[in-house]
Scaffold this active site. Structure first.
Site, PDB file in Angstrom:
ATOM      1  N   ASP A  20      51.975  36.736  66.044  1.00 56.85           N
ATOM      2  CA  ASP A  20      51.197  36.552  64.821  1.00 56.85           C
ATOM      3  C   ASP A  20      52.149  36.423  63.648  1.00 56.85           C
ATOM      4  OD1 ASP A  20      48.437  36.696  63.440  1.00 56.85           O
ATOM      5  OD2 ASP A  20      49.659  38.100  62.295  1.00 56.85           O
ATOM      6  N   MET A  33      57.744  32.219  55.892  1.00 55.02           N
ATOM      7  CA  MET A  33      57.180  33.230  56.777  1.00 55.02           C
ATOM      8  C   MET A  33      57.604  34.585  56.229  1.00 55.02           C
ATOM      9  SD  MET A  33      57.431  33.587  60.938  1.00 55.02           S
ATOM     10  CE  MET A  33      59.228  33.621  61.063  1.00 55.02           C
ATOM     11  N   HIS A 186      45.759  42.225  59.549  1.00 56.45           N
ATOM     12  CA  HIS A 186      46.702  41.297  58.923  1.00 56.45           C
ATOM     13  C   HIS A 186      48.111  41.883  58.834  1.00 56.45           C
ATOM     14  CE1 HIS A 186      43.900  38.087  58.149  1.00 56.45           C
ATOM     15  NE2 HIS A 186      43.061  38.943  57.611  1.00 56.45           N
ATOM     16  N   ASP A 191      48.046  42.551  64.704  1.00 54.77           N
ATOM     17  CA  ASP A 191      47.264  41.377  65.097  1.00 54.77           C
ATOM     18  C   ASP A 191      47.820  40.716  66.353  1.00 54.77           C
ATOM     19  OD1 ASP A 191      45.801  42.016  62.901  1.00 54.77           O
ATOM     20  OD2 ASP A 191      46.344  40.256  61.712  1.00 54.77           O
TER      21      ASP A 191
END
Length: 214
Positions: A20, A33, A186, A191
């Site tokens: 994730d 990211m 999140h 996740d």
């Protein structure tokens, strides 16, 4: 199962790694990211699929990264709950983070039976997470342990197992027995663990029988 030539198909032992990604924009490069998490979802060989433990004991990896650009979408960053100033000051250098990840991935390629398995990333939906992970791996390490196509989308797997159109698929449309009893926070590692359980449930699910009611 035999091929048209009558020979048994070649089976490449595979370790599925649920990944994730949290990012501050829609694409890598112009955006960053900001964190990612990974967990082993299971191992697959000629004897079938063996899931990792669903209770949090599966091997996991997590990093928060220093941004790579000066642009970001505040609404996208807010989803992760991370602070940009803190990431700029204390986030892991992307080259260091991706190097750590490739070493971790090399370790988990060794399955419970001691054999080496080929890694394949799984994600929900995979297209977003894959583009960031692949770009970062190639940009900062020169290559990806997953190759250029070692990615499996969980939504696509559900569509194939259930025999339903891909458009409109969401977790709310899936049978309750498939859904993990884990929160979607999140936080990338949380996740990734949730996705791993969903993937394992799908691998064990007799979709056609369930959908047809038989």
């Amino acid at each position: 199962m035999a091929t048209r030539s009558g020979a048994a198909p070649k089976v490449t032992p595979t370790v599925y790694v649920s990944v994730d990604v949290e990012a501050d924009g829609p694409i890598p490069g112009p955006y960053s990211m900001v964190s990612f998490g990974a967990v082993v979802a299971g191992w697959h060989d000629a004897d079938g699929f063996r899931p990792s433990p669903p209770d949090g004991r599966a091997p996991g990896f997590y990093q928060e990264l220093r941004p790579v650009s000066d642009t970001w979408v505040p609404e996208a960053l807010a989803v992760s709950g991370l602070d940009r100033a803190a990431l700029l000051a204390d986030g892991t250098d992307p080259a260091l983070a991706m190097g750590r990840f490739t070493r971790w991935l090399d370790q988990v390629r060794t399955g419970p039976d001691g054999r080496r398995y080929r890694p394949v990333m799984v994600g929900y939906p995979a297209v977003y997470d894959w583009q960031f992970l692949h770009w970062y791996l190639v940009r900062f390490t020169g290559s990806s342990p997953f190759g250029h196509s070692g990615c499996l989308d969980i939504k696509t797997l559900y569509a194939a197992r259930a025999g339903v159109p891909f458009a409109g698929i969401g977790k709310r449309s899936m049978p309750a027995e498939l859904l993990p009893g884990l929160p979607h926070t999140h936080h990338a590692l949380d996740d990734a663990r949730e996705q791993a359980v969903l993937f394992a449930n799908l691998m064990a699910w007799d979709g056609l029988a369930t959908v047809s009611g038989s």
